[in-house]
Design an enzyme around this catalytic site. Structure first.
Site, PDB file in Angstrom:
ATOM      1  N   ASP A 205     -28.591 -42.978 -40.622  1.00  0.00           N
ATOM      2  CA  ASP A 205     -28.447 -44.333 -41.120  1.00  0.00           C
ATOM      3  C   ASP A 205     -26.943 -44.615 -41.169  1.00  0.00           C
ATOM      4  OD1 ASP A 205     -29.016 -46.790 -42.616  1.00  0.00           O
ATOM      5  OD2 ASP A 205     -28.221 -45.682 -44.334  1.00  0.00           O
TER       6      ASP A 205
ATOM      7  N   ASP B 165     -25.071 -47.819 -43.090  1.00  0.00           N
ATOM      8  CA  ASP B 165     -24.566 -48.363 -44.355  1.00  0.00           C
ATOM      9  C   ASP B 165     -25.023 -47.510 -45.534  1.00  0.00           C
ATOM     10  OD1 ASP B 165     -23.372 -50.628 -43.098  1.00  0.00           O
ATOM     11  OD2 ASP B 165     -25.365 -51.507 -42.915  1.00  0.00           O
TER      12      ASP B 165
ATOM     13  N   LYS C 110     -38.104 -47.620 -39.214  1.00  0.00           N
ATOM     14  CA  LYS C 110     -37.171 -46.677 -38.599  1.00  0.00           C
ATOM     15  C   LYS C 110     -37.878 -45.460 -38.001  1.00  0.00           C
ATOM     16  CE  LYS C 110     -33.059 -47.898 -41.288  1.00  0.00           C
ATOM     17  NZ  LYS C 110     -31.971 -47.410 -42.165  1.00  0.00           N
TER      18      LYS C 110
ATOM     19  N   ASP D 215     -29.836 -43.009 -47.164  1.00  0.00           N
ATOM     20  CA  ASP D 215     -29.483 -43.252 -48.564  1.00  0.00           C
ATOM     21  C   ASP D 215     -30.436 -44.179 -49.303  1.00  0.00           C
ATOM     22  OD1 ASP D 215     -28.385 -45.558 -47.021  1.00  0.00           O
ATOM     23  OD2 ASP D 215     -27.681 -46.168 -49.005  1.00  0.00           O
TER      24      ASP D 215
ATOM     25  N   ASP E 242     -34.970 -45.889 -45.491  1.00  0.00           N
ATOM     26  CA  ASP E 242     -34.906 -44.675 -44.674  1.00  0.00           C
ATOM     27  C   ASP E 242     -36.083 -43.735 -44.941  1.00  0.00           C
ATOM     28  OD1 ASP E 242     -32.333 -45.393 -43.617  1.00  0.00           O
ATOM     29  OD2 ASP E 242     -31.450 -44.758 -45.517  1.00  0.00           O
TER      30      ASP E 242
END
Length: 255
Positions: free
Chosen positions: A22, A24, A178, A201, A205
């Site tokens: 990931d 950000d 994802k 995070d 995710d």
């Protein structure tokens, strides 16, 4: 703590051939800024030079990920728009079954929430996923609840899922996520689950971590994500990625 690797963790990391990241909150300095941690660039290059491919799986639009990957030197491919748009080599693959429809729905939602949110500039480059930024004092979780209510009231609750990444609120086609991007990148890179690691995070995710053999959460990740992680770094965001990269390199005898 990952400074001293347990033997079982070392064995797992030694098998990793593909690291899916990931962006950000994971490669950045923290979860409140878009600035990359300066050591991330260095360790992406060291991983790649050591034979470990790095790919990006993010809610960002493809042009953003393409530019980032180009300068980082990632060769593992890209899964943009929360896994809906894949780029591997010169091939673009769209996994979203209702490509374009989400953006039309987002246009309707925008009219309803214009006092508390605005569409991100990246939406002009998106194919499937739409994203809203907070305008005013609402938190992203609060904005997600507002937008989810609008989606359901407009009659699109069966088509769209609403998720907050902490950086934006995303409208994602149901069934997409994802995980689809990760599975496709694993296939294209010719690796299996046990050879694939993913690090993130936020709850966006969650499905990503659930389809790989080595799920990793940074120390400041959402608690829900930590619960499914095999490894939780001792450091946050970009520092956590660097910590993980060093652990992979040590496990492979490259550091």
């Amino acid at each position: 703590m990952m400074a001293v690797l347990r033997m079982e963790t070392r064995d797992v990391l030694a098998k990793v051939k593909l690291v899916l990241c990931d962006v950000d909150g994971t490669l950045t300095i923290d979860r409140d800024t878009y600035n990359l941690h300066p050591e991330v660039v260095r360790y992406v290059r060291i991983l790649e030079d050591g034979g470990v491919k790095v790919g990006l799986v993010s809610g960002n639009a493809l042009p953003v990920l393409f530019g980032l990957a180009k300068y980082l030197g990632c060769s593992g491919g890209l899964a943009a728009e929360n896994g809906s748009v894949i780029l591997y080599g010169d091939e673009i693959i769209v996994t979203c079954p209702i490509c374009g429809e989400v953006l039309k729905i987002a246009d309707l939602v925008e009219k309803e929430v214009c006092d508390v949110a605005w569409r991100t500039w990246q939406d002009r480059y998106r194919l499937c996923d739409a994203a809203f930024k907070v305008k005013g004092s609402l938190s992203y979780d609060e904005l997600a609840k507002v937008i989810d209510g609008v989606i359901k009231r407009l009659g699109y609750g069966d088509l769209i899922q609403v998720r907050s990444s902490g950086f934006a609120v995303h409208l994602i086609p149901k069934g997409c996520g994802k995980h689809l991007g990760a599975l496709k990148l694993m296939e294209l890179n010719g690796v299996n689950r046990g050879e694939t690691l993913a690090i993130g995070d936020s709850v966006t995710d969650l499905e990503l971590l659930q389809v790989v053999g080595v799920p990793v959460a940074v120390s400041n990740a959402d608690e829900e994500l930590k619960k499914v992680a095999l490894i939780v770094t001792s450091k946050p965001s970009g520092e956590g990625f660097v910590e993980l990269a060093r652990s992979i390199l040590r496990a492979k005898g490259l550091l």
